[in-house]
Motif scaffolding. Sequence first.
Motif, PDB file in Angstrom:
ATOM      1  N   GLN A 190      46.354  42.480  20.019  1.00  0.00           N
ATOM      2  CA  GLN A 190      47.511  43.172  20.492  1.00  0.00           C
ATOM      3  C   GLN A 190      48.219  43.994  19.636  1.00  0.00           C
ATOM      4  OE1 GLN A 190      48.726  42.483  23.651  1.00  0.00           O
ATOM      5  NE2 GLN A 190      50.084  43.968  23.140  1.00  0.00           N
ATOM      6  N   ASN A 216      48.888  53.672  12.908  1.00  0.00           N
ATOM      7  CA  ASN A 216      50.218  53.604  12.475  1.00  0.00           C
ATOM      8  C   ASN A 216      50.951  54.682  11.420  1.00  0.00           C
ATOM      9  OD1 ASN A 216      50.809  51.665  14.428  1.00  0.00           O
ATOM     10  ND2 ASN A 216      50.097  49.982  12.819  1.00  0.00           N
ATOM     11  N   ARG A 250      46.554  47.280  20.105  1.00  0.00           N
ATOM     12  CA  ARG A 250      46.760  47.912  21.279  1.00  0.00           C
ATOM     13  C   ARG A 250      48.353  48.550  21.120  1.00  0.00           C
ATOM     14  NH1 ARG A 250      43.636  43.518  25.218  1.00  0.00           N
ATOM     15  NH2 ARG A 250      41.785  44.647  25.004  1.00  0.00           N
ATOM     16  N   ASP A 251      49.150  47.960  20.652  1.00  0.00           N
ATOM     17  CA  ASP A 251      50.507  48.467  20.311  1.00  0.00           C
ATOM     18  C   ASP A 251      50.335  49.774  19.676  1.00  0.00           C
ATOM     19  OD1 ASP A 251      51.339  46.308  21.639  1.00  0.00           O
ATOM     20  OD2 ASP A 251      52.183  45.133  19.741  1.00  0.00           O
ATOM     21  N   VAL A 309      48.037  51.669  19.367  1.00  0.00           N
ATOM     22  CA  VAL A 309      47.393  52.789  19.951  1.00  0.00           C
ATOM     23  C   VAL A 309      48.372  53.324  21.149  1.00  0.00           C
ATOM     24  CG1 VAL A 309      45.669  53.234  22.088  1.00  0.00           C
ATOM     25  CG2 VAL A 309      44.963  51.981  19.900  1.00  0.00           C
ATOM     26  N   GLN A 310      49.086  52.367  21.853  1.00  0.00           N
ATOM     27  CA  GLN A 310      50.091  52.898  22.734  1.00  0.00           C
ATOM     28  C   GLN A 310      51.376  53.698  21.940  1.00  0.00           C
ATOM     29  OE1 GLN A 310      50.110  50.922  25.720  1.00  0.00           O
ATOM     30  NE2 GLN A 310      51.348  52.516  26.657  1.00  0.00           N
ATOM     31  N   LEU A 311      51.778  53.418  20.771  1.00  0.00           N
ATOM     32  CA  LEU A 311      52.542  53.944  20.053  1.00  0.00           C
ATOM     33  C   LEU A 311      52.244  55.488  19.519  1.00  0.00           C
ATOM     34  CD1 LEU A 311      55.605  53.278  19.731  1.00  0.00           C
ATOM     35  CD2 LEU A 311      54.842  52.463  17.357  1.00  0.00           C
ATOM     36  N   ASN A 312      51.035  55.348  18.882  1.00  0.00           N
ATOM     37  CA  ASN A 312      50.413  56.589  18.301  1.00  0.00           C
ATOM     38  C   ASN A 312      51.323  57.404  17.465  1.00  0.00           C
ATOM     39  OD1 ASN A 312      48.655  58.542  17.940  1.00  0.00           O
ATOM     40  ND2 ASN A 312      48.940  59.774  19.679  1.00  0.00           N
ATOM     41  N   GLU A 355      37.635  48.439  22.030  1.00  0.00           N
ATOM     42  CA  GLU A 355      37.910  47.790  23.407  1.00  0.00           C
ATOM     43  C   GLU A 355      36.633  47.338  23.791  1.00  0.00           C
ATOM     44  OE1 GLU A 355      40.404  46.953  24.555  1.00  0.00           O
ATOM     45  OE2 GLU A 355      42.027  47.922  23.599  1.00  0.00           O
TER      46      GLU A 355
END
Length: 360
Positions: free
Chosen positions: A163, A318, A166-167, A169-172, A188
């Motif tokens: 998680q 991050n 994935r957070d 990756v989402q935020l980049n 993945e």
Amino acid sequence: MDQLHKVISNFKIEGEVSQIIPFGEGMINATFRVTLHDLSTEYVLQKINHHIFKNVEMLQGNIKRITDHIREKLNDAGESDVDRKTLTLIPALDGKLYYFDGENYWRMMILIADSKTFEAVTPEYAYYAGQAFGNFQAMLADLPGEPLGETIPNFHNMEFRLQQFRDAVQLNAANRLTEVLELVMEVEKRSEEMCQCEQLFREGKLPKRINHCDTKVNNMLFDEEGKVLCVIDLDTAMTGFVMSDFGDFMRTAGNTGKEDDTNLEQVTFNMEIFKSYTKGYLETAKRFLTPLEIELLPFGARLLTYMQLSRFLADYINGDTYYKINSPLHNLQRSKAQFKLLQSIEANYPEMQQFIQTQL
Ligand code: GN1
Ligand code: MG
């Protein structure tokens, strides 16, 4: 260094400090070796990274319980040289197990005399290490009282780590995603299988036990003959799956290269280390492990390497907020090296499983 002298003066030690030097390879806390003028006992001083270990009281309380319990076990077993076989915390002047200087948290312990750490081991040393980690888990199996505090919640929970990944990756946040897309896909691709322990736990098929949760090869002290004196770096000891401890040792000692090797050809998995560590570990751990736990040990090697890959890669994405880095691409290098190791473990996986069947 003046600041360090001041910090040390708040601990119950006798004698005058002559030297304080940086010590060890830890990537989280800052560690120093403290020598006295009379060259008697040496000490380890650590600045605890309280951004990561947020509850220092709990952290130190856990370590005290663990080390006291191990000391009692060793004494009951009539072991000699007990002071070199478990850590000894030095209390601060106010009796607490740490000192807070208004900004940072510090702790001190006795440096175990005539001991060595290694970044790599031979199969023979891996065998002793296996026995020692099995023993460590066995000694803590009957720790009385409340369960140990979770010093970093969900530390080796793969679902949680995924998680976080994935957070990231989402935020980049650092705008680095495009350069690591391929590695992200590799993470993945394996995600479902890698979360099987959490699933088995929910189904009541897999137990949790007290683990060390940072069984890097350099977290063991060896004596001159290669025998393990004790296991150090107890910050993350908490309940989890035994595969964690098994897997983290494989991830570090089983790697023919370095954790952050830039030459990926060096990075392969060493089956001899796997075999000898497994033998040693099962000698001391088999009596309390379930058949499923034993069967899943090779999976632990994949899991911990995969988990570390996802943690290094998430930290790179991050913008390097967690691990100490020595260069801007350090976390990316670490990720690539973990991925190479993961591929090598995967290639050896059928043979590892066959070997485990012979040990059941
Ligand atoms: C950190 O304490 P140290 O530097 O040995 C990390 C481990 C990782 C390891 C990667 C609290 O260990 O979980 O596996 O780096 N510790 C913490 O080498 O995050
Ligand atoms: Mg360490």
